[in-house]
Design a protein around this motif. Structure first.
Motif, PDB file in Angstrom:
ATOM      1  N   ASP A 207      57.977  33.700  54.810  1.00  0.00           N
ATOM      2  CA  ASP A 207      58.655  34.867  54.224  1.00  0.00           C
ATOM      3  C   ASP A 207      60.013  35.052  54.919  1.00  0.00           C
ATOM      4  O   ASP A 207      61.044  35.231  54.264  1.00  0.00           O
ATOM      5  CB  ASP A 207      57.777  36.112  54.395  1.00  0.00           C
ATOM      6  N   HIS A 211      63.698  34.786  53.215  1.00  0.00           N
ATOM      7  CA  HIS A 211      64.680  35.885  53.336  1.00  0.00           C
ATOM      8  C   HIS A 211      66.035  35.327  53.757  1.00  0.00           C
ATOM      9  O   HIS A 211      67.077  35.652  53.187  1.00  0.00           O
ATOM     10  CB  HIS A 211      64.235  36.915  54.385  1.00  0.00           C
ATOM     11  N   HIS A 293      61.786  35.287  45.490  1.00  0.00           N
ATOM     12  CA  HIS A 293      61.156  36.602  45.616  1.00  0.00           C
ATOM     13  C   HIS A 293      60.828  37.213  44.258  1.00  0.00           C
ATOM     14  O   HIS A 293      59.812  37.881  44.106  1.00  0.00           O
ATOM     15  CB  HIS A 293      62.019  37.544  46.460  1.00  0.00           C
ATOM     16  N   HIS A 320      52.151  37.199  50.649  1.00  0.00           N
ATOM     17  CA  HIS A 320      53.542  37.242  50.177  1.00  0.00           C
ATOM     18  C   HIS A 320      54.340  36.005  50.596  1.00  0.00           C
ATOM     19  O   HIS A 320      55.042  35.397  49.785  1.00  0.00           O
ATOM     20  CB  HIS A 320      54.193  38.519  50.709  1.00  0.00           C
TER      21      HIS A 320
HETATM   22 FE   LIG Z   1      59.744  38.821  51.485  1.00  0.00          FE
END
Ligand SMILES: [Fe+2]
Length: 431
Positions: A207, A211, A293, A320
């Motif tokens: 994640d 990002h 995302h 996620h």
């Molecule tokens: Fe995220």
């Protein structure tokens, strides 16, 4: 504004973040910091998993020792929903808390942001939800102090102005974005992550990686339409300052993600990951994220049978970080023409040797670097390994198209056909 400059494109970017306290043992200073912020009666918000690890108890003890009369709310929903937000707001209403402490991953921190908002400025949920699902009304004013103590190196929610939830009745994931949602202080303590098992380290790590990569490759702020100051979004697009944070996050991930997954007690690697999560949070919290995302929301939302290793076995779940990394390689192959030098630079920061690449190798160096990291850390082989097939492509694309707030950050204009190609290319990563 017009009297200063009349250009159709944006010329201004913003950079805001949460004040940070970082380091092993920093959690023990939370009582001091709450008092400094004027808090006397805080609510500690966490989830049951952190009750089991004993961390929530330790924070309670620190608060008691600081003479703070804290209550504990441990019913945070992993992947919060409109119902779980309503439940926590209902709990808070009528009690006289003057501040909040969130201990946990993004779910706990986002739930604390929501509890703070809906009890300070009560309104129907849809008033604040992002357009087009809600009205996107601004938060009317500053909220009560919120101290965020993340226990994963992942979401970066401790630094961002966003809270994410599932709206159950609409089967859609969306959120609230406003600068007043940003916590008052982030206490990032690498010691809080040492007990995480390998895949609960790897998924949040990816994640963080997405990002940084999505922000680093997002549409630049000055290639977007001009905004009035009161309408400028939280995600403004990549800019010279967000680049700094993203590049450093990629460097730390490149040298430490494999190590932290292999050996959770490698404190240097844990510290790198904790810093990377914070840096990437600052980067994407201002620049924005895009296609992976946007696709991650329906991927996670349409899970059927996948139960990830090192997570509670009770219910199917696509964490996620796993949902975002699953389409990253195909996405960055598609975005390559928008900024070849950035894609090569990102691969280099992640550890790839980029000297003497052929033209064909240059295009694939970032996707191949990602796939190597994924294989080495036990990430499943594509969407098909998560239970998806050709029959799911249309619904995944449809779900991603609802995330226009994110898709505007894509460096290439994106429609259903492009998303479909990315989803199909992400079914299987390697043979
Ligand atoms: Fe995220």
């Amino acid at each position: 504004m017009a009297e200063f400059l009349e250009l159709p494109n944006e010329t201004v970017f913003t950079m805001e973040t949460t004040p940070l306290k970082f380091g092993p043992g920093a959690t023990g200073e939370v009582g001091y910091d709450l008092k400094r912020l004027g808090v006397r009666r805080p609510l500690l918000i966490t989830d049951r998993g952190l009750i089991r690890t004993g961390l929530a108890d330790r924070v309670c003890r620190v608060l008691r020792e600081a003479d703070l009369a804290a209550d504990l709310y441990d019913d945070v929903h992993v992947e919060p929903t409109d119902a779980s937000w309503e439940a926590i707001a209902e709990y808070v209403r009528g009690r006289d808390y003057d501040g909040f402490v969130a201990v946990g991953g993004g779910s706990a921190i986002d739930s604390a942001k929501a509890a703070n908002l809906f009890t300070t400025y009560p309104a129907p949920l849809t008033d604040y939800l992002n357009k087009p699902i809600g009205q996107g009304l601004p938060v009317p004013g500053p909220l009560k102090p919120l101290v965020a103590i993340p226990t994963t190196a992942g979401t970066g929610s401790e630094t961002t102005a966003v809270a994410v939830l599932d709206v159950l009745s609409l089967h859609v994931k969306t959120g609230i974005s406003h600068r007043y949602l940003r916590p008052s202080l982030a206490i990032v303590d690498p010691l809080n992550t040492v007990s995480l098992p390998p895949m609960a380290t790897a998924y949040p790590g990816f994640d963080v990686l997405t990002h940084a990569l999505e922000s680093f490759t997002s549409r630049p702020y000055d290639a977007r339409p001009r905004h009035r100051p009161d309408e400028r979004p939280v995600y403004v697009g990549r800019n010279p300052v967000s680049d700094l944070w993203c590049e450093k996050a990629l460097e730390y991930l490149g040298r430490s993600l494999r190590r932290a997954v292999l050996n959770g007690y490698d404190m240097a690697a844990r510290t790198d990951l904790a810093l990377a999560a914070t840096y990437a949070g600052i980067g994407f919290g201002n620049a924005g994220v895009h296609v992976p995302h946007a696709l991650a929301y329906p991927i996670a939302g349409q899970v059927r049978e996948f139960v990830p290793p090192d997570y509670p076995p009770e219910a199917p779940l696509i964490p996620h970080g796993l949902s975002v990394i699953s389409t990253a390689a195909a996405t960055f192959r598609w975005t390559f023409p928008t900024s070849p030098e950035r894609h090569v630079r990102a691969a280099q920061l992640l550890g790839a040797n980029v000297s003497a690449l052929t033209d064909a190798e240059v295009e694939d160096v970032l996707p191949n670097t990602l796939l190597s990291l994924m294989r080495d850390t036990g990430i499943p082989n594509g969407l098909s390994a998560l239970g998806f097939g050709d029959a799911d492509v249309d619904s995944l694309v449809e779900g991603a198209l609802k995330q226009q707030r994110l898709l505007v950050c894509s460096p290439r204009d994106v429609d259903g056909a492009q998303l479909q190609a990315i989803v199909c290319a992400s079914m299987r990563h390697w043979t």
